[in-house]
Design a protein around this motif. Structure first.
Motif, PDB file in Angstrom:
ATOM      1  N   GLN A 172      -7.363   1.768  -6.771  1.00 34.74           N
ATOM      2  CA  GLN A 172      -6.118   2.503  -6.990  1.00 34.74           C
ATOM      3  C   GLN A 172      -5.835   2.702  -8.482  1.00 34.74           C
TER       4      GLN A 172
ATOM      5  N   GLY B 107      -9.207  -3.022  -3.611  1.00 38.76           N
ATOM      6  CA  GLY B 107      -8.273  -1.913  -3.439  1.00 38.76           C
ATOM      7  C   GLY B 107      -7.437  -1.673  -4.683  1.00 38.76           C
TER       8      GLY B 107
ATOM      9  N   ASP C   9       1.030   3.867  -4.414  1.00 37.34           N
ATOM     10  CA  ASP C   9      -0.412   3.996  -4.620  1.00 37.34           C
ATOM     11  C   ASP C   9      -0.742   4.867  -5.824  1.00 37.34           C
TER      12      ASP C   9
ATOM     13  N   ILE D 122     -10.112   6.649   2.243  1.00 38.11           N
ATOM     14  CA  ILE D 122      -9.687   5.273   2.478  1.00 38.11           C
ATOM     15  C   ILE D 122     -10.689   4.567   3.389  1.00 38.11           C
TER      16      ILE D 122
ATOM     17  N   ASP E 157      -5.173   0.085  -0.695  1.00 38.25           N
ATOM     18  CA  ASP E 157      -6.253   0.801  -0.024  1.00 38.25           C
ATOM     19  C   ASP E 157      -7.517   0.832  -0.876  1.00 38.25           C
ATOM     20  N   MET E 158      -8.625   0.456  -0.262  1.00 35.83           N
ATOM     21  CA  MET E 158      -9.934   0.593  -0.890  1.00 35.83           C
ATOM     22  C   MET E 158     -10.405   2.022  -0.642  1.00 35.83           C
TER      23      MET E 158
ATOM     24  N   ALA F  84       0.796  -1.235   0.000  1.00 37.41           N
ATOM     25  CA  ALA F  84       0.000   0.000   0.000  1.00 37.41           C
ATOM     26  C   ALA F  84       0.828   1.284   0.000  1.00 37.41           C
TER      27      ALA F  84
ATOM     28  N   LYS G   5      -9.531  -1.236   6.774  1.00 33.85           N
ATOM     29  CA  LYS G   5      -9.542  -2.682   6.541  1.00 33.85           C
ATOM     30  C   LYS G   5      -9.873  -3.393   7.853  1.00 33.85           C
TER      31      LYS G   5
ATOM     32  N   SER H 105      -7.908  -6.922  -1.319  1.00 30.64           N
ATOM     33  CA  SER H 105      -6.778  -6.527  -2.171  1.00 30.64           C
ATOM     34  C   SER H 105      -7.230  -6.281  -3.610  1.00 30.64           C
TER      35      SER H 105
END
Length: 96
Positions: free
Chosen positions: A86, A82, A28, A58, A50-51, A25, A61, A79
Motif C-alpha cells: 500500500q 500489505g 488505503d 488484491i 491489502d496485499m 484496510a 487473504k 499485514s
C-alpha cells in the motif's frame, strides 16, 4: 477567506489536512495517495492491509497455518506485506 498555511512534515511542505484513520484496510493507497498528490497528508491503515500482486490486484487473504499462535504470526506477515504494498502504491499515486 483565509488561506490555509502549509506546515513542514518530514522536510516536505504540506497543507495541514489529514485523511485516514478509518481502520482495517479502509484507509488505503488510493485515498492516501490522492490526498498526498493534492498536497495534503494521507495515511494508510496497516491493520490487515491489502496485499497486491504485480498487476495491482488484491491478493485474497487466506490462512494456511492451523494453530492460533501460527495464524497470529501469519496475520502479522500478511499485514507487513500489505502495508508495504500500500505504501508503494500510494507513493506512485502521489507522484512522489
Amino acid at each position: 477567506m483565509k488561506k490555509i498555511k502549509p506546515i513542514l512534515i518530514s522536510g516536505k511542505e504540506v497543507i495541514p489536512l489529514i485523511e485516514g484513520g478509518k481502520g482495517i484496510a479502509v484507509s488505503d493507497a488510493r485515498s492516501s495517495g490522492a490526498w498526498a498528490k493534492a498536497g495534503a497528508v494521507g495515511t494508510i491503515s496497516g491493520v490487515f492491509a491489502d496485499m497486491l500482486d504485480e498487476q495491482g490486484n488484491i491478493i485474497p487473504k487466506t490462512y494456511m497455518r492451523h494453530s492460533r499462535p501460527d495464524r497470529h504470526k501469519e496475520l502479522i506477515e500478511m499485514s507487513i506485506k500489505g502495508g508495504i504494498a500500500q505504501a508503494k502504491l500510494a507513493h506512485e499515486i502521489s507522484e512522489g
